[in-house]
Design a protein around this motif. Structure first.
Motif, PDB file in Angstrom:
ATOM      1  N   ALA A   1      -8.921   5.545 -10.742  1.00  0.00           N
ATOM      2  CA  ALA A   1      -8.345   4.219 -10.506  1.00  0.00           C
ATOM      3  C   ALA A   1      -9.441   3.165 -10.474  1.00  0.00           C
ATOM      4  N   MET A   2     -10.560   3.502  -9.814  1.00  0.00           N
ATOM      5  CA  MET A   2     -11.671   2.547  -9.728  1.00  0.00           C
ATOM      6  C   MET A   2     -12.259   2.281 -11.107  1.00  0.00           C
ATOM      7  N   ALA A   3     -12.513   3.356 -11.852  1.00  0.00           N
ATOM      8  CA  ALA A   3     -13.151   3.182 -13.157  1.00  0.00           C
ATOM      9  C   ALA A   3     -12.227   2.429 -14.107  1.00  0.00           C
ATOM     10  N   SER A   4     -10.910   2.703 -14.046  1.00  0.00           N
ATOM     11  CA  SER A   4     -10.057   1.995 -15.003  1.00  0.00           C
ATOM     12  C   SER A   4      -9.869   0.539 -14.594  1.00  0.00           C
TER      13      SER A   4
ATOM     14  N   LEU B   1       0.822  -1.210   0.000  1.00  0.00           N
ATOM     15  CA  LEU B   1       0.000   0.000   0.000  1.00  0.00           C
ATOM     16  C   LEU B   1       0.860   1.267   0.000  1.00  0.00           C
ATOM     17  N   TRP B   2       2.174   1.114   0.134  1.00  0.00           N
ATOM     18  CA  TRP B   2       3.051   2.294   0.181  1.00  0.00           C
ATOM     19  C   TRP B   2       4.285   1.996  -0.652  1.00  0.00           C
ATOM     20  N   THR B   3       4.168   2.080  -1.969  1.00  0.00           N
ATOM     21  CA  THR B   3       5.309   1.797  -2.835  1.00  0.00           C
ATOM     22  C   THR B   3       5.517   2.965  -3.783  1.00  0.00           C
ATOM     23  N   THR B   4       5.807   2.696  -5.035  1.00  0.00           N
ATOM     24  CA  THR B   4       6.170   3.791  -5.932  1.00  0.00           C
ATOM     25  C   THR B   4       5.092   4.116  -6.953  1.00  0.00           C
ATOM     26  N   GLY B   5       3.999   3.410  -6.936  1.00  0.00           N
ATOM     27  CA  GLY B   5       2.979   3.720  -7.928  1.00  0.00           C
ATOM     28  C   GLY B   5       1.781   2.806  -7.795  1.00  0.00           C
ATOM     29  N   TRP B   6       0.767   3.086  -8.634  1.00  0.00           N
ATOM     30  CA  TRP B   6      -0.473   2.311  -8.590  1.00  0.00           C
ATOM     31  C   TRP B   6      -0.476   1.352  -9.779  1.00  0.00           C
ATOM     32  N   PHE B   7      -0.061   0.096  -9.520  1.00  0.00           N
ATOM     33  CA  PHE B   7      -0.066  -0.922 -10.565  1.00  0.00           C
ATOM     34  C   PHE B   7      -0.831  -2.128 -10.029  1.00  0.00           C
TER      35      PHE B   7
ATOM     36  N   GLN C   1     -10.355  -6.645  -5.534  1.00  0.00           N
ATOM     37  CA  GLN C   1     -10.777  -6.163  -4.223  1.00  0.00           C
ATOM     38  C   GLN C   1     -10.253  -4.770  -3.911  1.00  0.00           C
ATOM     39  N   SER C   2      -9.152  -4.381  -4.555  1.00  0.00           N
ATOM     40  CA  SER C   2      -8.621  -3.036  -4.291  1.00  0.00           C
ATOM     41  C   SER C   2      -9.633  -1.972  -4.714  1.00  0.00           C
ATOM     42  N   LEU C   3     -10.463  -2.338  -5.708  1.00  0.00           N
ATOM     43  CA  LEU C   3     -11.542  -1.458  -6.153  1.00  0.00           C
ATOM     44  C   LEU C   3     -12.434  -1.048  -4.982  1.00  0.00           C
ATOM     45  N   PHE C   4     -12.767  -2.021  -4.169  1.00  0.00           N
ATOM     46  CA  PHE C   4     -13.664  -1.759  -3.041  1.00  0.00           C
ATOM     47  C   PHE C   4     -12.937  -0.983  -1.949  1.00  0.00           C
ATOM     48  N   PHE C   5     -11.655  -1.274  -1.797  1.00  0.00           N
ATOM     49  CA  PHE C   5     -10.861  -0.570  -0.793  1.00  0.00           C
ATOM     50  C   PHE C   5     -10.781   0.917  -1.128  1.00  0.00           C
ATOM     51  N   VAL C   6     -10.457   1.212  -2.389  1.00  0.00           N
ATOM     52  CA  VAL C   6     -10.401   2.615  -2.824  1.00  0.00           C
ATOM     53  C   VAL C   6     -11.789   3.243  -2.702  1.00  0.00           C
ATOM     54  N   GLY C   7     -12.822   2.475  -3.073  1.00  0.00           N
ATOM     55  CA  GLY C   7     -14.193   2.973  -2.961  1.00  0.00           C
ATOM     56  C   GLY C   7     -14.542   3.352  -1.537  1.00  0.00           C
ATOM     57  N   LEU C   8     -14.105   2.546  -0.593  1.00  0.00           N
ATOM     58  CA  LEU C   8     -14.400   2.836   0.809  1.00  0.00           C
ATOM     59  C   LEU C   8     -13.698   4.114   1.262  1.00  0.00           C
ATOM     60  N   MET C   9     -12.427   4.264   0.852  1.00  0.00           N
ATOM     61  CA  MET C   9     -11.698   5.507   1.188  1.00  0.00           C
ATOM     62  C   MET C   9     -12.437   6.723   0.643  1.00  0.00           C
ATOM     63  N   LEU C  10     -12.800   6.622  -0.627  1.00  0.00           N
ATOM     64  CA  LEU C  10     -13.500   7.718  -1.298  1.00  0.00           C
ATOM     65  C   LEU C  10     -14.810   8.037  -0.590  1.00  0.00           C
TER      66      LEU C  10
ATOM     67  N   ALA D   1      -3.405   7.475 -17.642  1.00  0.00           N
ATOM     68  CA  ALA D   1      -3.516   6.067 -18.030  1.00  0.00           C
ATOM     69  C   ALA D   1      -4.188   5.222 -16.957  1.00  0.00           C
ATOM     70  N   ASP D   2      -4.186   3.884 -17.141  1.00  0.00           N
ATOM     71  CA  ASP D   2      -4.893   3.061 -16.155  1.00  0.00           C
ATOM     72  C   ASP D   2      -3.971   2.489 -15.088  1.00  0.00           C
ATOM     73  N   GLN D   3      -2.713   2.895 -15.099  1.00  0.00           N
ATOM     74  CA  GLN D   3      -1.836   2.656 -13.963  1.00  0.00           C
ATOM     75  C   GLN D   3      -0.869   3.825 -13.912  1.00  0.00           C
ATOM     76  N   ALA D   4      -0.289   4.087 -12.761  1.00  0.00           N
ATOM     77  CA  ALA D   4       0.473   5.326 -12.685  1.00  0.00           C
ATOM     78  C   ALA D   4       1.641   5.239 -11.726  1.00  0.00           C
ATOM     79  N   GLN D   5       2.727   5.860 -12.161  1.00  0.00           N
ATOM     80  CA  GLN D   5       3.864   6.088 -11.290  1.00  0.00           C
ATOM     81  C   GLN D   5       3.511   7.247 -10.367  1.00  0.00           C
ATOM     82  N   PHE D   6       4.042   7.232  -9.144  1.00  0.00           N
ATOM     83  CA  PHE D   6       3.753   8.345  -8.239  1.00  0.00           C
ATOM     84  C   PHE D   6       4.253   9.661  -8.842  1.00  0.00           C
ATOM     85  N   THR D   7       3.405  10.689  -8.785  1.00  0.00           N
ATOM     86  CA  THR D   7       3.867  12.014  -9.196  1.00  0.00           C
ATOM     87  C   THR D   7       3.180  13.070  -8.350  1.00  0.00           C
TER      88      THR D   7
END
Lengths: 314, 311
Positions: A264-267, A69-75, A283-292, A245-251
């Motif tokens: 992120a959820m939609a892609s 959950l704490w790395t360099t990007g969303w892949f 399942q990460s979809l639901f996790f992000v959804g809960l945060m949102l 894009a549908d995945q992203a490096q941290f910026t």
């Protein structure tokens, strides 16, 4: 019913006579029950939202390696779920949107509430309402094909076509009508007597607007800002189309493409392999959804509370 | 005269200026700034319309009929929006059938029946919060409930699931706007009804709803406009990004239990397609969607203005 049938005419009146017709009472009860059920639907929907988010999000947190959950990007498909990438992108888009939509929407509201005559209002309010009715996919396209090349790449020529700043500006256009209408409501509900008192003391219109009306309406204006922020955080399509894009490096740069929580959820759901229950990515979809959900919910509760306080005051 | 003696010449001038506002430079600047902000809003709307119209014009002018009846294809000059229009039409139908009766009923309960207690306050608060939940989150709800749990009824990732997702999404807005319209009905009307012996439901049916109808209709049309333009929940429910296999006609209800797409999905998919010609057909599709959505909005605004003038 003839007059002679009335209990009054015979002189004997019981409770049963006043209670009305049985058939009518039955219908009354059935109708009422239907209306109650309709109102309770909203509670069921809320419970289902929380439930559907929490179950899968809980499974995600339990199954995923927390360091992912704490790395360099969303892949998500490679197992990297960097939360700060999404949060940073969301903050950038929201900040850009609010920096633009806040002043414009607020100024529009001041003008409509304090300066414009009835005729101007009749002409301008439909413009705002039309803007409010433009679907967000349309603004996504506008942000990608017009705002990005003409505004963002003019400011920063090195920016790629998809970038967070264009998405933020697209979201700004979407939230201007919201800021304007909630702020205008707040300022219009300031009693006329306050303005008259200010004028009576010799204040000019600008002084009356800024020193009397705005302070009196300040909680409504804050509520407008919070509601717009919540709307900007939750906006999906503009960011999905114009933001990257549908995945992203941290910026942390607004001139780079990245993913907000919503995008992120939609892609994830709309990607080529879709939501087909593939372990963590799904399942990460639901996790992000809960945060949102939690973030926007907190903001909405705060805004509602403020709005209600204003209503009680006047 | 006593006053005039107290005021020296300079002060009289200043009083005159502040009374006439002749030299109110800052006030003028402020007013100009406000007008600029408004002008900017108008310019943005104009730029948006000009952009989509100029880009989409060629497609609309040369092959409008073909564009409206063709399916989504990989070559821009052959692609059309028929399947998107079909999906959007049915989403509108289901939303109207589900969200509006349910929303108006809930509003009637809250305004006409509900006791002023904490439970009612909680329901109202809950509805306001639901109205602020992002549309993607409704997509998740719809995926869990309609696509997965109710698969036997909806058939999974079908037009019905998508339409129900949108119906649930606009429900709180319908409730809020209808409740406002009902609240605006004068109490004297209700009292008149009760006075001649009508029951509560009879008063609602014959007095309250007819009086509130324009307001309810306005809110309803505005939410219909929103429903037709929503894409995010449809993506979560699994709307098809390309061409749909099912080849039913526009009005064929059988497609409710089939794979689907919708105008906003078509636009979202095409707008990120970098191949030549796709910008143009995306703009054309946007014009088609805007015509539908803005017609609903214009009807709502017109209706409201007409009735506001009357009362």
């Amino acid at each position: 019913m003839a007059m002679t049938d009335l209990p009054l005419a015979t002189g004997v009146l019981s409770i049963g006579d006043l209670a009305g017709n049985r058939r009518r009472r039955g219908r009354e009860r059935r109708v009422r029950r239907f209306f109650v059920a309709a109102a309770l639907t909203s509670l069921v929907i809320s419970a289902l939202i929380v439930g559907s988010l929490a179950v899968e999000a809980g499974r995600f947190v339990l199954s995923v390696d927390l360091s992912a959950l704490w790395t360099t990007g969303w892949f998500p498909r490679e197992g990297f779920f960097d939360v700060k990438t999404l949060i940073t992108a969301t903050l950038i888009v929201t900040a850009v949107a609010m920096l633009v939509a806040g002043p414009i929407g607020f100024a529009t509201a001041v003008y409509l509430s304090e300066y414009a005559g009835a005729r101007t209002r009749r002409l301008l309010k439909p413009v705002l309402e039309t803007l409010a009715g433009v679907p967000s996919v349309v603004l996504g396209f506008f942000a990608l094909t017009w705002i990005s090349p003409h505004i963002v790449q003019w400011i920063e020529p090195a920016a790629p076509l998809s970038n967070l700043a264009s998405a933020g500006l697209g979201v700004a256009i979407l939230t201007i009508p919201l800021v304007a209408s909630v702020s205008e409501d707040a300022m219009s509900s300031v009693p006329r007597s306050l303005r008259e008192a200010a004028s009576g003391l010799g204040a000019r219109r600008m002084t009356t607007s800024l020193r009397v009306v705005v302070p009196a309406a300040v909680s409504g204006l804050v509520a407008a800002a919070i509601l717009a922020t919540s709307r900007a955080i939750g906006e999906t399509m503009v960011v999905l189309i114009a933001g990257g894009a549908d995945q992203a490096q941290f910026t942390a740069s607004p001139f780079q493409p990245s993913l907000t929580m919503t995008a992120a959820m939609a892609s994830l759901a709309g990607g080529s392999d879709a939501v087909v229950g593939q372990g963590n990515a799904y399942q990460s979809l639901f996790f992000v959804g809960l945060m949102l959900f939690l973030i926007t919910f907190g903001l909405n509760v705060a805004a509602n509370r403020i709005v209600r306080r204003v209503r009680q005051k006047y | 005269m006593a006053v005039a003696r107290v005021l020296d010449a300079g002060m009289a001038d200043r009083v005159k200026v502040s009374l006439t506002g002749a030299r109110d430079g800052r006030g003028f600047l402020f007013r100009t700034l406000l007008q600029l902000a408004l002008l900017l809003t108008v310019v943005i709307l104009a730029a948006l319309l000009v952009q989509v119209l100029t880009l989409g014009w060629e497609t609309l002018a040369t092959r409008l009929g073909d564009f409206l009846t063709a399916e989504s294809r990989s070559r821009a000059h052959e692609a059309g929006v028929f399947q998107g229009l079909r999906g959007t039409l049915w989403i509108g139908v289901i939303t109207t059938l589900v969200a509006f009766p349910l929303g108006v009923s809930a509003a009637v309960y809250l305004e006409e029946y509900a006791p002023r207690n904490r439970m009612t306050a909680f329901i109202e608060l809950n509805i306001r919060n639901l109205a602020g939940v992002p549309s993607v989150v409704y997509g998740i709800l719809a995926y869990t409930i309609f696509v997965t749990l109710l698969r036997p009824v909806t058939g999974g990732k079908t037009a019905l699931s998508g339409a129900l997702a949108v119906a649930v999404l606009v429900l709180p807005v319908v409730i809020i706007t209808s409740a406002e319209a009902i609240r605006a009905v004068p109490d004297s009307l209700r009292e008149a009804g009760f006075g001649v012996g009508a029951t509560r439901w009879e008063v609602i049916r014959s007095h309250v709803l007819p009086y509130a109808a324009p307001g309810i209709l306005t809110g309803t049309l505005l939410s219909l406009g929103r429903a037709l333009g929503e894409a995010a929940p449809l993506i979560l429910v699994g709307a098809v990004a390309g061409s749909v296999g099912y080849s039913g006609g526009l009005l064929d209800p059988g497609q409710l239990r089939e794979q689907f797409t919708a105008m906003p999905i078509v636009i979202a998919t095409w707008s990120t397609n970098a191949r030549p010609g796709f910008d143009q057909i995306t703009a054309a599709a946007i014009v088609v969607l805007l015509v539908v959505v803005l017609m609903a909005n214009a009807a709502a605004i017109g209706l409201r203005n007409r009735f506001e003038k009357k009362r």
